[in-house]
Structure formats: C-alpha cells, structure tokens
Enzyme design. Sequence first.
Site, PDB file in Angstrom:
ATOM      1  N   GLU A  82     -20.297  -1.142  31.848  1.00 21.35           N
ATOM      2  CA  GLU A  82     -20.830  -0.756  32.314  1.00 21.35           C
ATOM      3  C   GLU A  82     -21.552  -1.880  33.249  1.00 21.35           C
ATOM      4  OE1 GLU A  82     -20.088   2.717  29.314  1.00 21.35           O
ATOM      5  OE2 GLU A  82     -20.523   0.824  28.888  1.00 21.35           O
ATOM      6  N   PHE A 144     -27.799  13.489  20.267  1.00 24.13           N
ATOM      7  CA  PHE A 144     -26.079  12.008  20.638  1.00 24.13           C
ATOM      8  C   PHE A 144     -26.669  11.510  21.241  1.00 24.13           C
ATOM      9  CE2 PHE A 144     -21.982  11.073  20.829  1.00 24.13           C
ATOM     10  CZ  PHE A 144     -21.626   9.843  19.894  1.00 24.13           C
ATOM     11  N   GLN A 145     -26.419  10.118  21.649  1.00 28.72           N
ATOM     12  CA  GLN A 145     -26.431   9.202  22.858  1.00 28.72           C
ATOM     13  C   GLN A 145     -27.487  10.478  24.141  1.00 28.72           C
ATOM     14  OE1 GLN A 145     -22.132   9.492  24.148  1.00 28.72           O
ATOM     15  NE2 GLN A 145     -22.399   7.488  23.027  1.00 28.72           N
ATOM     16  N   LYS A 194     -26.046  17.576  30.710  1.00 28.98           N
ATOM     17  CA  LYS A 194     -24.957  18.263  30.961  1.00 28.98           C
ATOM     18  C   LYS A 194     -24.238  20.031  31.197  1.00 28.98           C
ATOM     19  CE  LYS A 194     -20.576  18.414  28.545  1.00 28.98           C
ATOM     20  NZ  LYS A 194     -20.010  17.873  27.144  1.00 28.98           N
ATOM     21  N   MET A 510     -27.570 -25.549  32.801  1.00 30.85           N
ATOM     22  CA  MET A 510     -28.190 -25.601  33.712  1.00 30.85           C
ATOM     23  C   MET A 510     -29.652 -25.740  31.668  1.00 30.85           C
ATOM     24  SD  MET A 510     -29.498 -25.704  35.945  1.00 30.85           S
ATOM     25  CE  MET A 510     -29.807 -25.634  37.297  1.00 30.85           C
TER      26      MET A 510
END
Length: 602
Positions: A82, A144-145, A194, A510
């Site tokens: 993602e 959940f999630q 949802k 760096m």
Amino acid sequence: MAISISSAAVRRAARAVQEARATAIHPGTAPDTRTLTGSQILCEALEAEGVEVMFGYPGGAIMPFYDALTASSVRHVLTRHEQAAAHAADGYARATGRVGVCVATSGPGATNLVTGIATAFADSIPMVAITGQVARRLIGTDAFQETDIIGITQPVTKHSFLVSSVEDLVGCIHEAFAIARSGRPGPVLVDVPKDVLIGKGPAPQPYHPAPAFRPTLCGDLGAATTRAVEMVKKAERPLILAGHGIILSGAYAELRAFAERTGIPVVTTLLGLSAFPESHPLAAGMPGMHGRAEVNRAITESDLLIAVGMRFDDRVTGDIPFFAPHARIIHIDIDPSEMGKVIHPDVPIVADARVALEAMTARVPVMTHGAWAAHVTSRCDEVIPGQTMHDAEDIPSPDAPPTPAAVLAAIRYVTHGRALMVTDVGQHQMWAARFYGYDRPNTHLTSGGLGTMGFALPAAMGAAMGRPDEPVWVVAGDGGIQMNIQEMATIMDLGLPIKAVILNNGYLGMVRQWQQFFHQRNYSETRISSPDFAKLAEAYGATGFHVRTLGDVGEAIKRAAQTPGPVLINVVIEQESNVFPMVAPGKAIHDMIMRAPDQGRA
C-alpha cells in the site's frame, strides 16, 4: 505547514464545489432515477472526476468497492504494498498535474498508506486516498482491522472525510478532489465504512468537475507588486529563488519572462529543479546544504531575494540569522501560513505564482545585472553535466570505479536531456540534482520535504503511466531501492520500460557521510548488503546487469536505453563517495565543507 480543516481556504473550495454541483446537470436532461450501491456510486463519482487510473490493494472492508470496480472505466493497478500505491499516485500527480488516487482497506492497509500520504503533504501534491473502514456500528469497538485513520492522518492531510451515509458519499468525493487540487495542493483522505459501500442510495446526477480553485489572496495585488518592483529597481545584487510553486502553478513562461526582463539570476530549490532551464544564461543552480558553492555565497552577498513558491526550508537556509543577512525579501506564495513562518518578508505577496509574476513583469522596466549575473552563474567551482568529477589533468583510468557525475552525464547524453528523472533519497538524490541538467519543465521528481526512502521506484511507475511517451529513469541508492523493490513485479505486469540506476556503495551513503564527517568514521549500522541486483531483475523477468568500471558506464547506459522493458543497472561506486559542498547542521550556508575531514576544510 498543516492546514486547518476549518480554514477559510477549505471552506472556499467546498463552496466552489457546491456551486459547480448546483449547475452541473445539463438543462433538459432527465434525472437519473437508478438506485445504486455505495460502491457503484463511488465508482461513478471517480469517473465523473475524470480519474483514469488508481493504485491500490484490496482487503475485507474495501472489498465491495473492488467488486463494483470491475464494471468501471477506472483502471486499477495492483501494487505489491500500500505504501507503493500512495507513492505511485504521488508520482502520477507530479508528472501530470492531475489528482493522484490510491485505495486501501481498513487497519493495516490504511496505515500502510500513511508514509505516502505524508510524502505528498510535505511536497504539496494533489492526492485523494480512499480507505475502507469497518461498519459504522463497529467503529470505536476495536473491531478486527479497525484503526482511526482520520486521527492518524489528520496532521498530514488538507482535509479528511468519514462518510456517514450513502447519500453523503458522492458529495464527499467531489469535495475531496476540489480541496486536493485547490489553492496549495495536498492530499485528502476519504474513509468509507463497509456498510456504506454495501448500502443503497440514489444514483449521482450528471456532474462536471470544478476547475482548480487558485485564489489571489493578497488584499491589493497591484499595490504589493508595485512595492516589490520598486525594490527590484533599486537592487544591485538581486536573486530569484524559484521553488516547487512554479511547477505546481505551471508558471514556467512567467518566471522566464520576469527573469529575462530584469536580468536577475534564477536559483532553483531541490523541488524547483526543472522550473527554469539549467542551460539558460541566468540559471544559477541549486542552493542549500548540498547546493552550488557560488549560489550559497551569492545568497549571502545578495541585497534582494525574490522567493517564489518556496517555503525557506531549513536545508535551503542553514542557520537562519546568517541567511541572506544583507537582503530584503519579497515572498510570493499561495499559502498565507508560509508568510513569516521562517523568514519575515519585507513584501509578502499571497497569490498564485503565475498571477504574481505576470503582475510584476508588467510593471518592471527592462534591466540588466550583467556582472552580478555572471558572478552568480559561474561554474568554475564545480562539475557541469557532461564532465567527470575530476580535473582534466587528473582523468582517471577507465578501470577506476564509476563516478556519480559520469553516470548522470551518460544518462543525459543517451536521453538527449529529455528523460523524466525520478530519484530516491540520499547521496544519489543530490548527485542527480546537481549533475543531470534539467532543461524541460517538470522533469525532476523527488521526495523533498519528507525525504522518503523507497519513493522512487513506485513513483516512477505512476509517472510512467501518466506520461507514457517519455523515457522514465530512476536514480536510487542500494538502501532506498530495497525498500520497495517488490514493485518490480508491478512494473513487469504493466510492461513499463522504466530504467533504474542503482548507485551502490554498500552503505546508507548519506548517513555514512555524516558519520565520516561528524562521528570520526564510526560507521554504526550503515553498512548494508544487497542481493545480486542483476539476478533479482531476471527473477522478476526484467533485464539486469552490473557496472564496475568507469570505462563501462557509457555503454551500459546506452544498452539500458536500447533494451525493451524494465532494466536494473547496478553501478558499483567508491564506498566513501561524498556529496560536496556540504553545509553542516547549524552552520551558515556560506560555511561549506568542500572536502573530506581528513583532507582539511575550506
């Protein structure tokens, strides 16, 4: 730099959307009486905004949207992470000037977008991030999630929406796009539960996206530009500091007209590179921590700075009390919060860069600053594109390790200076900024404000989809490239002919340079191993090869350009290659390190 979600700019953008929506239905068109799911409504709203491609990764909460997406005209690109989806949307937006779109599910899918959203926010990139959320009845129950993605991203978005009903969905989407591209651009998040995606509501009515809202916020632009022009007339050592705002506003012609009319040298920030052609006689180069020595000295000597679309970042200013100590400041920026945030301007002009430059050019007389411009643009202190990093009398053996400048010069030669260059973050980023030579508008894409390693490969993917007829080259380090190397699979799926050059010194370069200079070569946790990049490329189905000598650089770059499809080139450079000049943290920009500590200091 955060923009309040209750700010006047956001309200104005929202009102502009409401007005556009009120007049969007074609006269005489019969109303759309269909009943659609929220997912179908979301797809049609994206289509109405002209979205052609989006980048994302499916999951449970966002799954109904993916079900509807198969019947949509919007193309979806399945990334392998993602974060890469957000960077790809960012790269698409930078390359095209359009709003980039990314999508993820709830919980870890949404949180994986955060770094990409923050990257876009730091660099003022228009983006809409759409996330799935658990059903409304479960919000706040630690389902959940479930994560509070609105709360998590609030500091790094212009605005955020939690869609509360199917009826609100289309309005939230259109307002999100208007806010993302209006005024100072930036990312907007739309979180969709949802059950809103599954629920049903009336079909959206015909809609025409509102144009980008570019306000002139200065109370009296004419008076402000008149004051600024009087300063320009009196200045003997003026400089233009051109930033990313030139690119965002498309003010290339206006900047060039103002510079040529006044004869003032143009300094371009890291994100301002490609806003002004570097082959132009008035092009001075990049300032700051790793900018040109003559540019940094010129800023210290100047008596007037005209800062356009830049925010006086600390990597540009160095120690602020010593930044341009003799100069008066004209600051042009579309964001009023930037005025006086770091440097207090003598003349603040809150306006779009194009509008302000046009107004100033119309009022300023034809001028010349010949000796001063020649002094500022002199390249005697450094390499120019096409040369190596060595003096003519000290040309290295072809068997010597490749030099970064030689690699960048070879890319410029092979691409005729027409490549769209996408760089990661680190030493290679500075070498690419200094040694390629950007003559075409908007051909340098990099993560500036946040400095996000792992940006380049997925951002190049988005850029290549946005500008498919241009050669896209990635320059990355062996550390940064490994952060999102999995996107080679996505690039292969898409058949994008991206050429990626890895400047491989076996270190987090760096950080290692700082350890060399300031920590007595205590290289703590900066040595990094890498896979065999050529074999890795082959494992993905791409072409890969190694370059270990200076004599092989030109032929390798030519071979990559002529090879169909994606190419990974592993260029093994000296382990203690350094970027010069360097301004140490807390030092004035004219106090530069010009060689390694064991070689003395300038």
